[in-house]
Scaffold this active site. Structure first.
Site, short mmCIF file in Angstrom:
data_model
loop_
_atom_site.label_atom_id
_atom_site.label_comp_id
_atom_site.label_asym_id
_atom_site.label_seq_id
_atom_site.Cartn_x
_atom_site.Cartn_y
_atom_site.Cartn_z
N CYS A 114 -23.98 -9.36 8.37
CA CYS A 114 -23.65 -8.19 9.21
C CYS A 114 -24.31 -6.91 8.70
CB CYS A 114 -22.14 -8.01 9.29
SG CYS A 114 -21.32 -9.40 10.07
N HIS A 250 -20.33 -0.56 11.33
CA HIS A 250 -20.41 -1.95 11.79
C HIS A 250 -19.16 -2.25 12.61
CE1 HIS A 250 -20.76 -6.18 12.07
NE2 HIS A 250 -19.87 -6.47 11.14
N ASN A 280 -17.80 -8.74 17.33
CA ASN A 280 -18.64 -8.57 16.15
C ASN A 280 -20.00 -9.23 16.42
OD1 ASN A 280 -19.90 -8.66 13.68
ND2 ASN A 280 -18.11 -9.39 12.54
#
Ligand code: COA
Length: 323
Positions: A114, A250, A280
């Site tokens: 990520c 994020h 996500n």
């Protein structure tokens, strides 16, 4: 004279197909209320059959190039942050380069889960600051839903597909002020995949490839770590919390985002939130959120923006920039 990397264009692409929490209720034992309360996610986008990470990256890149008002032939490097490449090799960056039609320039992937986009951005920034490169396309692109176990409710509800891109250009004007990247491989097992090319890909042993996560443990480390990267970034630049105009975090979980905003003493209306719409999307999440912030008119030229991410590895990082 100091050379800065300036963001001169951004773009994002989300596949057409949307999977809502209600849709997920038919697939796993979950419910819309649980997902929204625990994560803030309402829906996620799913890449179509035959649509790959490089296709998503291409669509986002075209928009970033248009916004920057340059051609692909004006680029001198392509870096793609991804953890779901089309293939093991060639890299997604090479496949993207071919689609964009700009052969010859360096093109490579960065895998930091990520944090992939922040890592890629930090590499690009160093090349530009060194004076060797003038215009670099930096992309975060993922088809994470291809490695989701749709029978595992603890992970299936979290992830989505998408791509975001930025064009960096060497400039005398202030742009990226600093980037910071970190990792700790000791926690690899908390957020990982069940298999890989070297450990063996035999489905008869472990089932299809899938993300595995100890969500609760990851949550705690993420909140603590993101707090410390924020401190590090501010101290490095000799800035106060109040100097930050926008936080572009994020997009994994609204509760993690809120905790980081609280740490920065930032009001949530100074924080870009897209996790409700996208889930996500790993390395794609920060550049997509940045593009959304800019195109929606929230983030304005000259403002100070803090990007941050945390992900599998563990990896984490930040970038502070003047837009
Ligand atoms: N639907 C309904 N119930 C669910 C569920 C789902 N999709 N997933 C888990 N549950 C249940 C659990 O089985 C558990 O039930 P129990 O109390 O009867 O055992 C309960 O909900 C709580 O589970 P827990 O894992 O403690 O929930 P949580 O509050 O930690 O939320 C996450 C789970 C995954 C949303 C959260 O831990 C998280 O976001 N972690 C970080 C994820 C992340 O950021 N990962 C990527 C980093 S890049």
């Amino acid at each position: 004279m100091t050379i800065y990397s300036k963001i001169i264009g951004t773009g994002r692409y989300l596949p057409e197909k949307i999977l809502t929490n209600k849709d997920l209720e038919k697939i796993v034992d979950t419910n819309d209320q649980w997902i929204q309360e625990r994560t803030g996610i309402k829906q996620r986008h799913i890449a179509a059959d035959g649509q790959y990470t490089s296709d998503l990256a291409y669509n986002a890149s075209i928009k970033a190039l248009e916004a920057a008002d340059i051609q692909a032939s004006d680029l001198d490097m392509i870096i793609v942050g991804t953890t779901t490449p089309d293939l093991i090799f060639p890299s997604t960056a090479c496949l993207l380069q071919s689609k964009l039609g700009c052969p010859g320039i360096g093109a490579f992937d960065v895998n930091a889960a990520c944090s992939g986009f922040i890592y890629a951005l930090s590499v690009a920034d160093k090349y530009i600051k060194s004076g060797s490169h003038k215009r670099i396309l930096v992309v975060g692109a993922e088809t994470l839903t291809r490695i989701v176990n749709w029978e595992d409710r603890t992970t299936a509800v979290l992830f989505g597909d998408g791509a975001g891109a930025v064009v960096l250009e060497a400039s005398k004007e202030q742009g990226i002020l600093s980037t910071h990247i970190h990792a700790n491989g000791d926690h690899a097992d908390l957020l990982t995949t069940n298999k890989g090319p070297s450990r063996g890909m035999d489905d008869s042993q472990t089932g299809p490839i899938a993300i595995m996560m100890k969500g609760n443990a990851v949550f705690k480390v993420a909140v603590k770590t993101l707090g410390s990267i924020v401190d590090e970034t501010l101290e490095h630049n000799n800035l106060e919390k109040s100097d930050i105009d926008w936080l572009v975090p994020h997009q994994a979980n609204l509760r993690i985002i809120t905790a980081t905003a609280r740490k920065l003493k930032m009001d949530m209306n100074q924080v870009i939130v897209t996790v409700d719409q996208t889930g996500n999307t790993s390395a794609a999440s920060v550049p997509m959120a940045l593009d959304y912030g800019i195109r929606s008119g929230k983030i304005k030229k000259g403002q100070t923006v803090l990007l941050e991410a945390f992900g599998g590895g563990f990896t984490w990082g930040s970038a502070l920039l003047k837009l």
